[in-house]
Design a protein around this motif. Structure first.
Motif, short mmCIF file in Angstrom:
data_model
loop_
_atom_site.label_atom_id
_atom_site.label_comp_id
_atom_site.label_asym_id
_atom_site.label_seq_id
_atom_site.Cartn_x
_atom_site.Cartn_y
_atom_site.Cartn_z
N MET A 4 0.83 -1.20 0.00
CA MET A 4 0.00 0.00 0.00
C MET A 4 0.87 1.27 0.00
O MET A 4 0.60 2.22 -0.73
N VAL A 5 1.93 1.25 0.77
CA VAL A 5 2.83 2.41 0.82
C VAL A 5 3.55 2.57 -0.52
O VAL A 5 3.74 3.70 -0.99
N SER A 6 3.90 1.47 -1.13
CA SER A 6 4.54 1.52 -2.44
C SER A 6 3.62 2.17 -3.47
O SER A 6 4.05 3.00 -4.28
N SER A 10 4.01 5.84 -5.53
CA SER A 10 3.82 5.97 -6.98
C SER A 10 2.80 7.06 -7.30
O SER A 10 2.98 7.83 -8.25
N LEU A 11 1.74 7.15 -6.50
CA LEU A 11 0.74 8.19 -6.70
C LEU A 11 1.33 9.57 -6.47
O LEU A 11 1.09 10.51 -7.24
N VAL A 12 2.13 9.72 -5.44
CA VAL A 12 2.76 11.01 -5.15
C VAL A 12 3.71 11.39 -6.29
O VAL A 12 3.75 12.56 -6.70
N SER A 17 4.68 14.81 -11.08
CA SER A 17 4.84 14.87 -12.54
C SER A 17 3.79 15.76 -13.18
O SER A 17 4.06 16.44 -14.17
N ILE A 18 2.59 15.77 -12.62
CA ILE A 18 1.54 16.65 -13.13
C ILE A 18 1.93 18.11 -12.98
O ILE A 18 1.75 18.92 -13.89
N ALA A 55 -2.96 14.09 3.11
CA ALA A 55 -4.05 13.15 3.40
C ALA A 55 -3.58 11.71 3.28
O ALA A 55 -3.93 10.85 4.10
N ILE A 56 -2.79 11.42 2.27
CA ILE A 56 -2.24 10.07 2.10
C ILE A 56 -1.36 9.70 3.28
O ILE A 56 -1.44 8.59 3.81
N ALA A 57 -0.52 10.64 3.71
CA ALA A 57 0.38 10.37 4.84
C ALA A 57 -0.41 10.09 6.12
O ALA A 57 -0.11 9.14 6.85
#
Length: 86
Positions: A4-6, A10-12, A17-18, A55-57
C-alpha cells in the motif's frame, strides 16, 4: 502495508509529474501576460497536491497504527495461551 505504501509513493510521484507537466505546458504554450496566470495555476495545483500528499500520509499512519495495535493484541493472546497450556 508495504504494498500500500509503495502504491502511495507511486501516486505522489505521478502528482509531482503533473505539476512539472503543467509548468512545461504553460511555459511552451502560455500567453506572455507577465506570468500572473502561470503563478496562480501552479500555486493552486501545488496546494491541491500538497493536500493530497498530506491526506495520504495521515491515512497511512492511521492504518499502520491500527495494524500495530492488532499485532500487539494478537501477540498478547498468544502469550496467554502459552501460560494456560503450561
Amino acid at each position: 502495508l508495504v504494498f500500500m505504501v509503495s502504491k502511495a509513493i507511486s501516486l505522489v510521484c505521478a502528482l509531482v509529474s503533473i505539476i512539472t507537466l503543467e509548468n512545461a505546458m504553460i511555459s511552451a504554450f502560455g500567453a506572455d501576460d507577465g506570468g500572473e496566470f502561470s503563478r496562480i495555476m501552479v500555486a493552486i495545483t501545488g496546494a491541491v497536491v500538497c493536500a493530497i500528499v498530506a491526506a495520504i500520509a495521515v491515512y497511512i499512519i492511521i492504518i499502520a497504527n491500527k495494524r500495530l495495535q492488532n499485532n500487539r493484541i494478537s501477540e498478547g493472546n498468544k502469550d496467554l495461551e502459552k501460560t494456560k497450556i503450561d
